[in-house]
Write a protein that holds these residues in place. Structure first.
Motif, PDB file in Angstrom:
ATOM      1  N   LYS A   1       6.467   1.009  -3.627  1.00  0.00           N
ATOM      2  CA  LYS A   1       5.031   0.818  -3.831  1.00  0.00           C
ATOM      3  C   LYS A   1       4.740  -0.522  -4.485  1.00  0.00           C
ATOM      4  O   LYS A   1       3.798  -1.230  -4.106  1.00  0.00           O
ATOM      5  CB  LYS A   1       4.469   1.955  -4.691  1.00  0.00           C
ATOM      6  N   GLU A   2       5.547  -0.892  -5.464  1.00  0.00           N
ATOM      7  CA  GLU A   2       5.311  -2.147  -6.176  1.00  0.00           C
ATOM      8  C   GLU A   2       5.450  -3.358  -5.275  1.00  0.00           C
ATOM      9  O   GLU A   2       4.822  -4.390  -5.498  1.00  0.00           O
ATOM     10  CB  GLU A   2       6.281  -2.255  -7.360  1.00  0.00           C
ATOM     11  N   TYR A   3       6.263  -3.238  -4.231  1.00  0.00           N
ATOM     12  CA  TYR A   3       6.476  -4.370  -3.340  1.00  0.00           C
ATOM     13  C   TYR A   3       5.789  -4.195  -1.989  1.00  0.00           C
ATOM     14  O   TYR A   3       6.240  -4.733  -0.978  1.00  0.00           O
ATOM     15  CB  TYR A   3       7.971  -4.646  -3.176  1.00  0.00           C
ATOM     16  N   GLY A   4       4.683  -3.471  -1.982  1.00  0.00           N
ATOM     17  CA  GLY A   4       3.793  -3.521  -0.836  1.00  0.00           C
ATOM     18  C   GLY A   4       3.948  -2.448   0.204  1.00  0.00           C
ATOM     19  O   GLY A   4       3.325  -2.538   1.268  1.00  0.00           O
ATOM     20  N   PHE A   5       4.761  -1.422  -0.028  1.00  0.00           N
ATOM     21  CA  PHE A   5       4.898  -0.339   0.934  1.00  0.00           C
ATOM     22  C   PHE A   5       3.946   0.803   0.597  1.00  0.00           C
ATOM     23  O   PHE A   5       3.827   1.198  -0.572  1.00  0.00           O
ATOM     24  CB  PHE A   5       6.336   0.197   0.944  1.00  0.00           C
ATOM     25  N   SER A   6       3.285   1.336   1.621  1.00  0.00           N
ATOM     26  CA  SER A   6       2.520   2.574   1.472  1.00  0.00           C
ATOM     27  C   SER A   6       3.488   3.729   1.688  1.00  0.00           C
ATOM     28  O   SER A   6       4.085   3.851   2.765  1.00  0.00           O
ATOM     29  CB  SER A   6       1.393   2.640   2.500  1.00  0.00           C
TER      30      SER A   6
ATOM     31  N   LEU B   1      21.662  -9.671   1.545  1.00  0.00           N
ATOM     32  CA  LEU B   1      20.302  -9.461   2.052  1.00  0.00           C
ATOM     33  C   LEU B   1      19.446 -10.724   1.931  1.00  0.00           C
ATOM     34  O   LEU B   1      18.731 -11.081   2.874  1.00  0.00           O
ATOM     35  CB  LEU B   1      19.648  -8.278   1.341  1.00  0.00           C
ATOM     36  N   PRO B   2      19.493 -11.454   0.807  1.00  0.00           N
ATOM     37  CA  PRO B   2      18.691 -12.695   0.734  1.00  0.00           C
ATOM     38  C   PRO B   2      19.257 -13.838   1.573  1.00  0.00           C
ATOM     39  O   PRO B   2      18.582 -14.849   1.757  1.00  0.00           O
ATOM     40  CB  PRO B   2      18.755 -13.062  -0.755  1.00  0.00           C
TER      41      PRO B   2
ATOM     42  N   ASP C   1      18.289  -1.267  -6.219  1.00  0.00           N
ATOM     43  CA  ASP C   1      17.640  -1.912  -7.354  1.00  0.00           C
ATOM     44  C   ASP C   1      16.444  -2.754  -6.907  1.00  0.00           C
ATOM     45  O   ASP C   1      16.175  -2.942  -5.711  1.00  0.00           O
ATOM     46  CB  ASP C   1      18.636  -2.731  -8.181  1.00  0.00           C
ATOM     47  N   GLU C   2      15.721  -3.298  -7.863  1.00  0.00           N
ATOM     48  CA  GLU C   2      14.471  -3.996  -7.580  1.00  0.00           C
ATOM     49  C   GLU C   2      14.675  -5.214  -6.696  1.00  0.00           C
ATOM     50  O   GLU C   2      13.854  -5.516  -5.825  1.00  0.00           O
ATOM     51  CB  GLU C   2      13.801  -4.411  -8.893  1.00  0.00           C
ATOM     52  N   ASN C   3      15.775  -5.933  -6.901  1.00  0.00           N
ATOM     53  CA  ASN C   3      16.020  -7.130  -6.101  1.00  0.00           C
ATOM     54  C   ASN C   3      16.166  -6.792  -4.627  1.00  0.00           C
ATOM     55  O   ASN C   3      15.679  -7.521  -3.748  1.00  0.00           O
ATOM     56  CB  ASN C   3      17.283  -7.836  -6.600  1.00  0.00           C
TER      57      ASN C   3
END
Length: 687
Positions: free
Chosen positions: A215-220, A159-160, A184-186
């Motif tokens: 939510k933490e990474y900018g999604f509503s 993905l990166p 996971d968070e990454n």
């Protein structure tokens, strides 16, 4: 991302069938519920992302859907089906799918047989379905208006590795409890990095960890009714601050995101939000969407990639016809010369080789005029040392038999039709291209036009962002400009910091009357082609000291002497000399590191100013973005590797212009970047 893992042959997933449903023993879960896969996919993915309406909002653009967990391909087929059903104007569809455990074609077919109404789409998918090499595989449908980029490998690594922005996300991996690495968070962090403003997302999972991460990474995030017995699922919209944007946002996660590591250094890219969009001025002169200067293999494949992406394109060629320079030989061989060890050059060769085989086969299918001849390529071993190297190569790369295999002497002779007395390394899906016929096919595309005998004398960009080209036929205007002029590039832009050099090559043509005719391409320290136009061609010379393209008799002698060294059983000097018909020569364009220059056109003066600190501190300028001419691109320097590198490079250029995903990962983008010599020169204090 480790180089070796990026090149690995990962094989197909080991699965089983339980009561008619595909089951993964690795994750102890089924791929879909019996009889419910299609309805569930529609409810969970197509409807929450409002695909039908959004695909019609901006018909001149591309719309990118990204999926984590390709599985059986059902989500893609339903998305493709919905796109096909839209009548009238619509966006081009780019579908990007990540899969760590690709199904075999047999299992894929069996799984999709559950929906006979998708039969024609299933066959279109299977017809191009790739071998399971880690990395990117581009599949093209609907004459290029729809693409599927399959990326095989671990999601955390892959993905990166690719540089694109998505309009919609389908999260469809196995449940978080069974496949934690996909959730996971990454992974969620990179979903944000790859999202356009107001990108949508949906997933069947409503797990607390998934909701919190989004939510933490900018999604509503909102929970909506799930499918069947599942009470809830998640629908989300990207509302955070993307890297490079300027909106204020107080989330610590988003602040870290904007400063997060990127495997493509800043010098090789522009800032995420770009200025200077082209604005068409009031003018009596038509403004083309795209202009490609040059109609060799690089220019022709680039123009076709743009046309297939839905962009009108004008090709300008200074000669009377296309493919008039080094690309204009009667036969261009698709042949990958692989390094002994896996490295960046190996990755580029393999990526291009896989792509070109699929590319030319797709374009040839169903066409009455033959331009692509997949006769196979046999790399012979002239001695025990070569045979050992071939075996070591297969061991290092782990090529599957469908891509390459070692042949014993009798097998090599049967396939090639020649008395070889040597084993060989066989590439069954490679072959040779008739470039002029290919150009004729390309120019038949409805979005392409060509002007020949058109010499471009200068280029400049006006205050509106439109490119103005002074030509021998008058002024030509365009929004996007691609320079594919090989050795003539220095006439248009300063190439001192993007160095190229001519590489002369000559092939020899002989009459087949007294010779055995090969059934496949045979390679060694040169190549021998099957008969074409009552001639057999072989060569080629490799001369960096000459800068003319006239045929030299001494080079025919060199070719004859050379082929008798690596293929002594084919003929003898007397027979070849008596059979000599002539030769063909051209000046290939290559670079000091023998890697093409492909990407955005650097603003060299501004690059030198921005990155001057590298002369004194190699670690400086890490936060500095590159300086590039807006809406201008370059695609040159392919040398003798054009059949490997031109088609995939063309797709990369088209992705930069159209906004779709590139088939090149970030490492290869950097490797091909036209600005790389500037950065190297400054870092070594030579500029």
């Amino acid at each position: 991302m480790p180089l070796h893992s990026a090149l690995a042959y990962i094989g197909y997933a080991q699965v089983s069938w339980r009561e008619g449903v595909l089951y993964s023993p690795i994750f102890d879960d089924v791929y879909y519920q019996l009889g419910q896969g299609k309805a569930e996919s529609t409810h969970v993915f197509l409807q929450p992302n409002r695909l039908c309406s959004r695909l019609q909002e901006n018909p001149s653009s591309t719309f990118t859907v990204s999926e984590l967990g390709f599985g059986t391909g059902l989500n893609f087929l339903l998305c493709f089906e919905e796109w096909l059903a839209i009548e009238g104007d619509k966006s081009s569809l780019n579908y990007v799918a990540y899969e760590g455990f690709p199904l075999s074609p047999t299992d894929l077919r069996l799984a999709l047989d559950a929906w006979p109404e998708l039969s024609s789409l299933k066959e279109a998918l299977l017809d191009q379905y790739p071998l399971p090499f880690k990395g990117s595989h581009r599949l093209v449908f609907a004459e290029g208006r729809a693409t599927l980029t399959l990326i095989f490998g671990d999601i955390g690594e892959m993905l990166p590795a690719y540089n694109f922005l998505s309009d919609a996300w389908f999260l469809d991996g196995f449940a978080p409890k069974r496949n934690q690495s996909m959730w996971d968070e990454n992974v969620i962090r990179h979903l944000s990095k790859h999202s356009k403003r107001l990108a949508t997302l949906s997933t069947y999972s409503s797990a607390g960890s998934v909701v919190r991460g989004l939510k933490e990474y900018g999604f509503s995030v909102q929970k909506i009714s799930g499918y069947g017995l599942k009470r809830e699922m998640v629908s989300a919209v990207w509302s955070g601050t993307a890297p490079g944007a300027t909106e204020a946002n107080h989330s610590p996660k988003l602040e870290a995101l904007s400063k997060g590591s990127n495997s493509l250094p800043n010098w090789a890219q522009v800032e995420r939000i770009q200025a200077l969009p082209a604005k068409t001025p009031a003018s009596d002169i038509h403004v083309s969407k795209c202009i490609v200067i040059g109609s060799g293999l690089a220019g022709t494949t680039t123009a076709l990639a743009l046309a297939e992406a839905g962009l009108d394109c004008l090709i300008l060629e200074e000669n009377p016809s296309p493919m008039s320079e080094a690309s204009g030989q009667d036969q261009l061989v698709l042949y990958g010369k692989y390094p002994k060890k896996l490295n960046r050059e190996a990755k580029l060769t393999l990526s291009g080789h896989i792509f070109s085989q699929s590319y030319f086969s797709r374009l040839q299918k169903g066409r009455p005029e033959i331009f692509w001849n997949p006769c196979g390529v046999l790399q012979v071993a002239k001695d025990q040392s070569d045979a050992k190297r071939h075996a070591e190569l297969l061991n290092e790369y782990q090529f599957p038999q469908a891509f390459s295999e070692l042949l014993e002497v009798d097998q090599a002779e049967s396939i090639s039709g020649l008395n070889l007395n040597t084993p060989g390394l066989w590439f069954p899906k490679s072959g040779w291209l008739a470039p002029k016929r290919f150009a004729e096919f390309v120019l038949g595309h409805k979005r392409l036009e060509m002007e020949t005998n058109c010499h471009v004398t200068s280029i400049k960009q006006n205050h509106s962002g439109i490119w103005e080209l002074d030509t021998s036929l008058g002024l030509r205007l365009c929004e996007h400009l691609v320079i594919a002029t090989a050795n003539q590039t220095s006439q248009l832009v300063d190439t001192n910091l993007m160095p190229t050099k001519p590489l002369r090559g000559q092939i020899t043509r002989v009459s087949p009357k007294s010779l055995s005719t090969p059934k496949s391409v045979v390679c060694g320290e040169g190549y021998l082609c099957p008969e074409v136009n009552d001639e057999i061609h072989f060569g080629a010379t490799y001369d960096l000291t000459s800068s003319h393209s006239e045929v030299c008799e001494e080079d025919n002698v060199k070719n004859i002497d050379n082929i008798l060294k690596w293929l002594p059983t084919w003929s003898n000097k007397e027979t070849l000399t008596a059979s000599l018909v002539g030769g063909s020569a051209g000046l290939r364009c290559t670079t000091p590191d023998y890697t093409p220059l492909v990407g955005r056109l650097p603003n060299t003066e501004e690059m030198l100013e921005r990155f001057k600190g590298l002369r004194y501190d190699a670690k400086s300028c890490r936060e500095t973005y590159g300086a590039y001419k807006a809406n201008a691109y370059i695609n040159i320097g392919h040398g003798s590797k054009g059949m490997i590198t031109c088609p995939v490079s063309a797709q990369h250029i088209a992705s930069l212009i159209s906004g779709g995903p590139s088939p090149l990962d970030r490492e290869l983008e950097m490797m091909l970047s036209p600005a790389r010599f500037i950065i190297r020169g400054l870092s070594k204090n030579k500029l």
